[in-house]
Design a protein around this motif. Sequence first.
Motif, PDB file in Angstrom:
ATOM      1  N   THR A  82       0.824  -1.205   0.000  1.00  0.00           N
ATOM      2  CA  THR A  82       0.000   0.000   0.000  1.00  0.00           C
ATOM      3  C   THR A  82       0.861   1.259   0.000  1.00  0.00           C
ATOM      4  O   THR A  82       0.569   2.212  -0.720  1.00  0.00           O
ATOM      5  CB  THR A  82      -0.942   0.018   1.214  1.00  0.00           C
ATOM      6  N   THR A  83       1.928   1.248   0.794  1.00  0.00           N
ATOM      7  CA  THR A  83       2.780   2.439   0.844  1.00  0.00           C
ATOM      8  C   THR A  83       3.487   2.681  -0.488  1.00  0.00           C
ATOM      9  O   THR A  83       3.675   3.821  -0.891  1.00  0.00           O
ATOM     10  CB  THR A  83       3.823   2.316   1.970  1.00  0.00           C
ATOM     11  N   GLN A  84       3.856   1.611  -1.183  1.00  0.00           N
ATOM     12  CA  GLN A  84       4.480   1.770  -2.495  1.00  0.00           C
ATOM     13  C   GLN A  84       3.502   2.406  -3.472  1.00  0.00           C
ATOM     14  O   GLN A  84       3.858   3.292  -4.243  1.00  0.00           O
ATOM     15  CB  GLN A  84       4.954   0.409  -3.011  1.00  0.00           C
ATOM     16  N   TYR A  85       2.244   1.959  -3.434  1.00  0.00           N
ATOM     17  CA  TYR A  85       1.216   2.551  -4.287  1.00  0.00           C
ATOM     18  C   TYR A  85       1.106   4.052  -4.008  1.00  0.00           C
ATOM     19  O   TYR A  85       1.080   4.870  -4.925  1.00  0.00           O
ATOM     20  CB  TYR A  85      -0.133   1.874  -4.061  1.00  0.00           C
ATOM     21  N   VAL A  86       1.039   4.418  -2.732  1.00  0.00           N
ATOM     22  CA  VAL A  86       0.916   5.830  -2.348  1.00  0.00           C
ATOM     23  C   VAL A  86       2.116   6.618  -2.858  1.00  0.00           C
ATOM     24  O   VAL A  86       1.959   7.700  -3.431  1.00  0.00           O
ATOM     25  CB  VAL A  86       0.755   5.969  -0.817  1.00  0.00           C
ATOM     26  N   HIS A  87       3.321   6.089  -2.668  1.00  0.00           N
ATOM     27  CA  HIS A  87       4.532   6.807  -3.076  1.00  0.00           C
ATOM     28  C   HIS A  87       4.635   6.987  -4.585  1.00  0.00           C
ATOM     29  O   HIS A  87       5.239   7.946  -5.052  1.00  0.00           O
ATOM     30  CB  HIS A  87       5.782   6.103  -2.559  1.00  0.00           C
ATOM     31  N   GLU A  88       4.042   6.084  -5.350  1.00  0.00           N
ATOM     32  CA  GLU A  88       4.157   6.149  -6.806  1.00  0.00           C
ATOM     33  C   GLU A  88       3.128   7.069  -7.462  1.00  0.00           C
ATOM     34  O   GLU A  88       3.192   7.283  -8.666  1.00  0.00           O
ATOM     35  CB  GLU A  88       4.041   4.742  -7.396  1.00  0.00           C
ATOM     36  N   HIS A  89       2.195   7.605  -6.691  1.00  0.00           N
ATOM     37  CA  HIS A  89       1.161   8.457  -7.272  1.00  0.00           C
ATOM     38  C   HIS A  89       1.372   9.906  -6.834  1.00  0.00           C
ATOM     39  O   HIS A  89       1.281  10.232  -5.648  1.00  0.00           O
ATOM     40  CB  HIS A  89      -0.229   7.937  -6.893  1.00  0.00           C
ATOM     41  N   GLN A  90       1.630  10.738  -7.808  1.00  0.00           N
ATOM     42  CA  GLN A  90       2.005  12.124  -7.575  1.00  0.00           C
ATOM     43  C   GLN A  90       0.948  12.898  -6.784  1.00  0.00           C
ATOM     44  O   GLN A  90       1.284  13.755  -5.977  1.00  0.00           O
ATOM     45  CB  GLN A  90       2.262  12.797  -8.920  1.00  0.00           C
ATOM     46  N   LEU A  92      -0.709  11.970  -4.358  1.00  0.00           N
ATOM     47  CA  LEU A  92      -0.756  11.511  -2.967  1.00  0.00           C
ATOM     48  C   LEU A  92       0.530  11.880  -2.226  1.00  0.00           C
ATOM     49  O   LEU A  92       0.912  11.241  -1.245  1.00  0.00           O
ATOM     50  CB  LEU A  92      -0.977   9.989  -2.916  1.00  0.00           C
ATOM     51  N   SER A  93       1.184  12.936  -2.667  1.00  0.00           N
ATOM     52  CA  SER A  93       2.497  13.291  -2.121  1.00  0.00           C
ATOM     53  C   SER A  93       2.437  13.719  -0.656  1.00  0.00           C
ATOM     54  O   SER A  93       3.373  13.466   0.105  1.00  0.00           O
ATOM     55  CB  SER A  93       3.147  14.380  -2.965  1.00  0.00           C
ATOM     56  N   LYS A  94       1.358  14.340  -0.227  1.00  0.00           N
ATOM     57  CA  LYS A  94       1.292  14.819   1.164  1.00  0.00           C
ATOM     58  C   LYS A  94       1.118  13.664   2.149  1.00  0.00           C
ATOM     59  O   LYS A  94       1.792  13.617   3.173  1.00  0.00           O
ATOM     60  CB  LYS A  94       0.189  15.863   1.313  1.00  0.00           C
ATOM     61  N   ILE A  95       0.248  12.715   1.841  1.00  0.00           N
ATOM     62  CA  ILE A  95       0.099  11.563   2.734  1.00  0.00           C
ATOM     63  C   ILE A  95       1.368  10.716   2.678  1.00  0.00           C
ATOM     64  O   ILE A  95       1.799  10.151   3.684  1.00  0.00           O
ATOM     65  CB  ILE A  95      -1.169  10.737   2.414  1.00  0.00           C
ATOM     66  N   SER A  96       2.025  10.654   1.514  1.00  0.00           N
ATOM     67  CA  SER A  96       3.282   9.937   1.377  1.00  0.00           C
ATOM     68  C   SER A  96       4.344  10.540   2.292  1.00  0.00           C
ATOM     69  O   SER A  96       5.085   9.826   2.975  1.00  0.00           O
ATOM     70  CB  SER A  96       3.750   9.970  -0.073  1.00  0.00           C
TER      71      SER A  96
END
Length: 156
Positions: A82-90, A92-96
Amino acid sequence: LAFDIVSYHITKDIFLLASLQNNGLYDTMLDNSQLRFNVYPKGNSKVHTISGANITSPDNTATNGVVHVIDRMLYRFPEVYTTQYVHEHQNLSKISLLIDKGGLHDQLKAQNITMFVPNDEAFDAVPNFNMTNLLMNDTAIARNITVNDSVFTIEV
């Protein structure tokens, strides 16, 4: 490709329906792949699924195994945390950034979690939200993102 598709639909052992455990993971003939078995109540009966597909005709025995007929093809999802998905989507940068700052990667790699993550626009829409202050408080980040095994926001 045909080999991978077929191999993903075959387990490495013989399992009758009664031997499958709810929420159990079963290795397939395709390397590093598993299927998840689930049982759901439906009125006075139960629905049995394998990786989301309904088992429509279980326990068809053969001389070398058993065949369970399902209602759709199984799809092997990419192996992405899940964290990889978040990090790969521009968007979602703030939650990342909060996940990074809170040191939550290992905790969020657990099996069976669902994340409802606000996109960057959602953060921007919160009146008086101060990302800088939140980033300076690791405890607040952890409290706002995770509680035990559940992932959710208490408040911002």
